[in-house]
Enzyme design. Structure first.
Site, PDB file in Angstrom:
ATOM      1  N   GLU A   1       2.091   3.097  -6.731  1.00 14.42           N
ATOM      2  CA  GLU A   1       2.655   3.925  -5.651  1.00 14.42           C
ATOM      3  C   GLU A   1       4.130   4.250  -5.885  1.00 14.42           C
ATOM      4  O   GLU A   1       4.859   4.554  -4.947  1.00 14.42           O
ATOM      5  CB  GLU A   1       2.490   3.183  -4.313  1.00 14.42           C
ATOM      6  CG  GLU A   1       1.063   2.778  -3.976  1.00 14.42           C
ATOM      7  CD  GLU A   1       0.126   3.954  -3.717  1.00 14.42           C
ATOM      8  OE1 GLU A   1       0.600   5.009  -3.264  1.00 14.42           O
ATOM      9  OE2 GLU A   1      -1.073   3.830  -4.004  1.00 14.42           O
TER      10      GLU A   1
ATOM     11  N   GLY B   1      -5.106   6.882   1.867  1.00 19.21           N
ATOM     12  CA  GLY B   1      -5.380   7.910   0.866  1.00 19.21           C
ATOM     13  C   GLY B   1      -6.278   7.330  -0.215  1.00 19.21           C
ATOM     14  O   GLY B   1      -7.374   6.834   0.058  1.00 19.21           O
TER      15      GLY B   1
ATOM     16  N   GLY C   1      -4.440   1.263   3.883  1.00 22.63           N
ATOM     17  CA  GLY C   1      -4.593   2.387   2.963  1.00 22.63           C
ATOM     18  C   GLY C   1      -5.141   3.597   3.699  1.00 22.63           C
ATOM     19  O   GLY C   1      -6.093   3.481   4.472  1.00 22.63           O
TER      20      GLY C   1
HETATM   21  C1  SIN Z   1      -2.551   5.174   0.418  1.00 22.99           C
HETATM   22  O1  SIN Z   1      -3.641   5.468  -0.057  1.00 22.99           O
HETATM   23  O2  SIN Z   1      -2.469   4.378   1.395  1.00 22.99           O
HETATM   24  C2  SIN Z   1      -1.264   5.694  -0.135  1.00 22.99           C
HETATM   25  C3  SIN Z   1      -1.342   7.026  -0.772  1.00 22.99           C
HETATM   26  C4  SIN Z   1      -2.228   7.076  -1.994  1.00 22.99           C
HETATM   27  O3  SIN Z   1      -2.068   6.239  -2.896  1.00 22.99           O
HETATM   28  O4  SIN Z   1      -3.093   7.947  -2.074  1.00 22.99           O
END
Ligand code: SIN
Length: 196
Positions: free
Chosen positions: A99, A27, A25
């Site tokens: 997502e 973000g 992850g």
């Molecule tokens: C992530 O966080 O890895 C993907 C993007 C998000 O959901 O903010």
């Protein structure tokens, strides 16, 4: 490609037969881990950098007024720090829905930042490529901050996504010039607005 990538992601067979899969992850998955996980470790992927270039029509904006959230852009020599979660394969069900606005599950190698073993693993990252319908692409940091300041969606204000991320990165001790520049721009906008 349609906005909703859920069905496409469900077709992934790469980790079939595995009891657990590492998810990287970068973000909201760093600071909003509202899913079951077996283990959580700081990690990094190489050759990618975080960018607020993806439109959010379902979480931090609306179809009429999309917000801006993160995706990854390829950049030689870049290191993107994030959080890795070892999850049971069934956990992809809610994650694919979370997502769904243009993100595809992509296989990636990640290096763990702690001293536990293994030191590296193959896993999954949700990546929103430039060819997805919700992609907004590059803009100046001032422009991105203005869009973030103005956007709200079912998951809340777009500003919270940026500020929660900046705080999480700071707490983890990771620098990110793009994210911290946007945080400064947003703070300046909000201060100017408060003075009006
Ligand atoms: C992530 O966080 O890895 C993907 C993007 C998000 O959901 O903010």
């Amino acid at each position: 490609m349609s906005f909703d990538t859920t069905a496409y992601n469900r077709q992934m067979t790469h980790f079939d037969g595995h009891d657990s899969v590492w998810l990287f992850g970068y973000g909201s998955l760093i600071w909003k881990a509202d899913f079951d996980y077996l283990e959580r470790r700081p990690a990094a992927i190489r050759g990618w950098t975080r960018r607020f270039w993806q439109g959010s029509h379902d979480h931090r904006g609306t179809p009429e007024a999309p917000g801006r959230v993160l995706t990854l852009a390829e950049q030689a020599d870049a290191v993107c720090h994030g959080m890795a979660y070892r999850i049971a394969p069934r956990v992809f069900e809610p994650l694919d829905i979370r997502e769904k606005n243009g993100y595809l599950r992509v296989v990636t190698r990640m290096d763990f930042m702690d001293s536990a073993t293994p030191a590296t693993a193959e896993g999954v990252v949700y990546l929103a490529g430039a060819d997805n319908a919700a992609y907004l692409g590059p803009a100046s940091e001032a422009e991105i901050a203005r869009q973030i300041a103005a956007s709200h969606g079912p998951s809340g204000p777009n500003r919270d996504y940026l500020l929660n991320l900046a705080q999480a990165l700071r707490e983890l001790g990771w620098d990110d010039a793009h994210v911290f520049a946007l945080e400064r721009e947003l703070n300046a906008l909000e201060m100017a607005h408060a003075r009006d």
